[in-house]
Design an enzyme around this catalytic site. Structure first.
Site, PDB file in Angstrom:
ATOM      1  N   LYS A 231     -68.775  86.298  96.441  1.00 42.35           N
ATOM      2  CA  LYS A 231     -68.738  84.453  96.597  1.00 42.35           C
ATOM      3  C   LYS A 231     -68.314  84.174  98.033  1.00 42.35           C
ATOM      4  O   LYS A 231     -68.523  84.753  98.917  1.00 42.35           O
ATOM      5  CB  LYS A 231     -66.967  84.742  95.872  1.00 42.35           C
ATOM      6  CG  LYS A 231     -66.779  85.322  95.017  1.00 42.35           C
ATOM      7  CD  LYS A 231     -65.345  84.700  94.156  1.00 42.35           C
ATOM      8  CE  LYS A 231     -65.728  85.267  91.967  1.00 42.35           C
ATOM      9  NZ  LYS A 231     -64.325  84.509  92.173  1.00 42.35           N
ATOM     10  N   ARG A 272     -65.919  93.469  89.440  1.00 45.17           N
ATOM     11  CA  ARG A 272     -66.486  92.538  88.853  1.00 45.17           C
ATOM     12  C   ARG A 272     -67.814  91.959  89.677  1.00 45.17           C
ATOM     13  O   ARG A 272     -66.982  91.103  90.086  1.00 45.17           O
ATOM     14  CB  ARG A 272     -66.117  91.414  88.406  1.00 45.17           C
ATOM     15  CG  ARG A 272     -66.711  90.399  87.279  1.00 45.17           C
ATOM     16  CD  ARG A 272     -66.133  88.889  86.967  1.00 45.17           C
ATOM     17  NE  ARG A 272     -66.619  88.226  85.763  1.00 45.17           N
ATOM     18  CZ  ARG A 272     -67.930  86.982  86.474  1.00 45.17           C
ATOM     19  NH1 ARG A 272     -67.925  87.206  88.015  1.00 45.17           N
ATOM     20  NH2 ARG A 272     -68.469  86.681  85.730  1.00 45.17           N
TER      21      ARG A 272
HETATM   22  N1  PMM Z   1     -65.478  84.700  88.776  1.00 43.76           N
HETATM   23  C1  PMM Z   1     -66.269  83.951  88.077  1.00 43.76           C
HETATM   24  C2  PMM Z   1     -66.373  84.475  86.631  1.00 43.76           C
HETATM   25  N2  PMM Z   1     -65.586  84.988  86.118  1.00 43.76           N
HETATM   26  N3  PMM Z   1     -63.936  86.286  85.334  1.00 43.76           N
HETATM   27  C3  PMM Z   1     -62.653  87.351  86.454  1.00 43.76           C
HETATM   28  N4  PMM Z   1     -61.728  87.589  85.489  1.00 43.76           N
HETATM   29  N5  PMM Z   1     -62.597  87.262  87.715  1.00 43.76           N
HETATM   30  C4  PMM Z   1     -63.194  86.249  88.945  1.00 43.76           C
HETATM   31  O1  PMM Z   1     -62.950  86.278  89.732  1.00 43.76           O
HETATM   32  C5  PMM Z   1     -64.751  85.870  87.789  1.00 43.76           C
HETATM   33  C6  PMM Z   1     -64.726  85.610  86.593  1.00 43.76           C
HETATM   34  C7  PMM Z   1     -67.639  83.537  89.039  1.00 43.76           C
HETATM   35  O2  PMM Z   1     -67.659  83.645  89.645  1.00 43.76           O
HETATM   36  P1  PMM Z   1     -70.092  83.918  89.126  1.00 43.76           P
HETATM   37  O3  PMM Z   1     -70.170  83.206  88.784  1.00 43.76           O
HETATM   38  O4  PMM Z   1     -70.467  85.152  89.910  1.00 43.76           O
HETATM   39  O5  PMM Z   1     -69.604  84.575  87.848  1.00 43.76           O
END
Ligand code: PMM
Length: 298
Positions: A231, A272
């Site tokens: 991020k 994640r």
């Molecule tokens: N961040 C993203 C997408 N989904 N879900 C959860 N539970 N927590 C998060 O911090 C989160 C998420 C955005 O990040 P990406 O574009 O790398 O998927």
């Protein structure tokens, strides 16, 4: 909610119903079936490539694969529901058929329901039930583990809502309200997973404060998921000193591993991430270290 036999430090104390239970923090591998995510820029938009990518992450040791069809980057526009279904369903179906525990990253009850039918074992709702009034009743009826993330509005305008007195206290209070709403809707407490929502209506300092005081989120008494991977707050921390330019997203994996170690040491249930190999190593080291640290305190 079940308690691990001897979690030590660096392993979760709580595990949600029906999901893998290694004696360490779990690793959720990201499979974004989107044309525009900041972290992987549409590399897996084609369903066949997304499936191959998910299988590779599973081989590398991911405990859960998180399949999403809606980009949540700040300012992103939402795809229509039919398009989201078209993106995620074949990928969920194939990965689940291959034996992988699959999560669906969606704010829409219809997508969640269809993904559960296709084999998803977990619903990851970044809106914590706020985006779609049908979501909490669906999850109560489905009995599937459910991630409630801290959220203050859709991506298009969310950074305008990044206003807090004390970000950690405010996020904890707002998550507590979402837990109450989920329980009131009939969701079982052992299905609920909480997430502080790094980067969602949060500036870099907010994210750092939430990480530094993650134990206050863990103290809510539910397994905690942390999504820090690649991020922009990491990119800003590691900006090029001569140009001031943020570190590019795909060069943030070492920093992401450091966050995963520290989150695991504070009791995170799952992290994640995009880079599974380095993260699995990181959480294994943290769990092994934590056993000794716990023994030294006996
Ligand atoms: N961040 C993203 C997408 N989904 N879900 C959860 N539970 N927590 C998060 O911090 C989160 C998420 C955005 O990040 P990406 O574009 O790398 O998927």
């Amino acid at each position: 909610m079940s308690t691990a036999t001897r979690p030590g430090q660096g392993a979760p104390a709580l595990y949600p119903r029906g999901l893998p239970r290694p004696a360490r923090t779990l690793v959720m591998g990201v499979v974004n079936v989107t044309p525009d995510s900041f972290s992987d820029g549409g590399r897996w938009f084609d369903p066949e490539r997304a499936v191959a990518h998910g299988l590779a992450l599973f081989d590398e040791g991911a405990d859960i694969l998180d399949v999403g069809g809606e980009s949540t980057r700040p300012g992103a526009a939402r795809p229509p529901v039919e398009e989201e279904l078209r993106r995620v369903l074949p990928v969920v179906r194939e990965l689940a058929a291959a034996g992988a525990p699959v999560s669906v990253d969606t704010m829409r009850a219809e997508v969640a329901a269809r993904a559960i039918e296709a084999g998803a074992m977990l619903v990851n709702d970044v809106s914590g039930g706020l985006a779609d009034p049908a979501m909490l009743p669906l999850m109560a009826q489905a009995g599937t583990p459910y991630v409630v993330m801290h959220w203050r509005g859709h991506s298009a305008g969310m950074q305008a809502n990044a206003l807090y007195d004390d970000v950690v206290a405010d996020v904890v209070d707002e998550l507590r309200l979402r837990v109450e709403a989920a329980l009131h809707a009939g969701i079982s407490p052992d299905c609920l997973i909480l997430d502080p929502g790094l980067g969602f209506a949060k500036h870099a300092d907010h994210n750092w404060q939430l990480l530094g005081r993650l134990r206050e989120v863990v103290a809510l008494g539910h397994p905690v998921l942390v999504g820090a991977a690649r991020k922009s707050f990491l990119g800003h921390l590691l900006a090029d000193p001569s140009t001031g330019r943020p570190r590019p997203a795909r060069q943030r994996d070492a920093a992401t591993s450091a966050v995963s170690v520290l989150a695991a040491a504070q009791g995170a249930w799952c992290v994640r991430v995009h880079d599974v190999v380095s993260t699995v190593d990181a959480v294994r080291v943290t769990a092994r270290w934590g056993l000794e640290a716990a023994a030294a305190q006996l």
